[in-house]
Design a protein around this motif. Sequence first.
Motif, PDB file in Angstrom:
ATOM      1  N   GLY A   1       3.378   7.347 -10.191  1.00  0.00           N
ATOM      2  CA  GLY A   1       2.214   8.231 -10.242  1.00  0.00           C
ATOM      3  C   GLY A   1       0.999   7.536 -10.832  1.00  0.00           C
ATOM      4  O   GLY A   1      -0.113   7.648 -10.305  1.00  0.00           O
ATOM      5  N   LEU A   2       1.206   6.800 -11.917  1.00  0.00           N
ATOM      6  CA  LEU A   2       0.105   6.054 -12.538  1.00  0.00           C
ATOM      7  C   LEU A   2      -0.432   4.992 -11.584  1.00  0.00           C
ATOM      8  O   LEU A   2      -1.645   4.855 -11.423  1.00  0.00           O
ATOM      9  CB  LEU A   2       0.581   5.409 -13.839  1.00  0.00           C
ATOM     10  N   ARG A   3       0.473   4.304 -10.930  1.00  0.00           N
ATOM     11  CA  ARG A   3       0.048   3.271  -9.973  1.00  0.00           C
ATOM     12  C   ARG A   3      -0.778   3.884  -8.844  1.00  0.00           C
ATOM     13  O   ARG A   3      -1.802   3.353  -8.445  1.00  0.00           O
ATOM     14  CB  ARG A   3       1.273   2.558  -9.415  1.00  0.00           C
ATOM     15  N   GLY A   4      -0.324   5.040  -8.344  1.00  0.00           N
ATOM     16  CA  GLY A   4      -1.055   5.727  -7.279  1.00  0.00           C
ATOM     17  C   GLY A   4      -2.446   6.149  -7.739  1.00  0.00           C
ATOM     18  O   GLY A   4      -3.418   6.017  -6.989  1.00  0.00           O
ATOM     19  N   ARG A   5      -2.552   6.656  -8.956  1.00  0.00           N
ATOM     20  CA  ARG A   5      -3.855   7.062  -9.483  1.00  0.00           C
ATOM     21  C   ARG A   5      -4.788   5.868  -9.640  1.00  0.00           C
ATOM     22  O   ARG A   5      -5.978   5.964  -9.355  1.00  0.00           O
ATOM     23  CB  ARG A   5      -3.684   7.769 -10.829  1.00  0.00           C
ATOM     24  N   LEU A   6      -4.260   4.740 -10.080  1.00  0.00           N
ATOM     25  CA  LEU A   6      -5.088   3.543 -10.248  1.00  0.00           C
ATOM     26  C   LEU A   6      -5.564   3.003  -8.904  1.00  0.00           C
ATOM     27  O   LEU A   6      -6.696   2.547  -8.775  1.00  0.00           O
ATOM     28  CB  LEU A   6      -4.325   2.471 -11.018  1.00  0.00           C
ATOM     29  N   GLN A   7      -4.693   3.048  -7.910  1.00  0.00           N
ATOM     30  CA  GLN A   7      -5.064   2.571  -6.580  1.00  0.00           C
ATOM     31  C   GLN A   7      -6.071   3.489  -5.915  1.00  0.00           C
ATOM     32  O   GLN A   7      -6.914   3.036  -5.146  1.00  0.00           O
ATOM     33  CB  GLN A   7      -3.830   2.407  -5.701  1.00  0.00           C
ATOM     34  N   ALA A   8      -6.005   4.789  -6.203  1.00  0.00           N
ATOM     35  CA  ALA A   8      -6.930   5.757  -5.620  1.00  0.00           C
ATOM     36  C   ALA A   8      -8.318   5.678  -6.256  1.00  0.00           C
ATOM     37  O   ALA A   8      -9.302   6.070  -5.659  1.00  0.00           O
ATOM     38  CB  ALA A   8      -6.383   7.173  -5.761  1.00  0.00           C
ATOM     39  N   GLY A   9      -8.348   5.180  -7.507  1.00  0.00           N
ATOM     40  CA  GLY A   9      -9.627   5.149  -8.241  1.00  0.00           C
ATOM     41  C   GLY A   9     -10.409   3.977  -7.932  1.00  0.00           C
ATOM     42  O   GLY A   9     -11.438   3.706  -7.583  1.00  0.00           O
TER      43      GLY A   9
END
Length: 85
Positions: free
Chosen positions: A77-85
């Motif tokens: 989830g954290l990785r996904g949020r970082l990639q989306a930002g």
Amino acid sequence: MTTETLATLTPEEAKLVLALRAIPPSRLRELLTTLIGELADFVAEPSCAEMQADGAPCADSDASCDECRKLTTILEGLRGRLQAG
């Protein structure tokens, strides 16, 4: 850690070390360094609270126990949020 040990870093390990060194001293760098160390320790020896049938703690981060699944979900989830930002 010896110079010889540092010389045997994989490309991924070297990239991580160089990325950490490139971050200017700050509270965020301290938090990140602490978190990475704690994550590495946990993944190396998860010792999950969930016990196996024989009563011994889970010692395999690839096991399908609740603690490992929760941590995997958090990290993904954290990785996904970082990639989306």
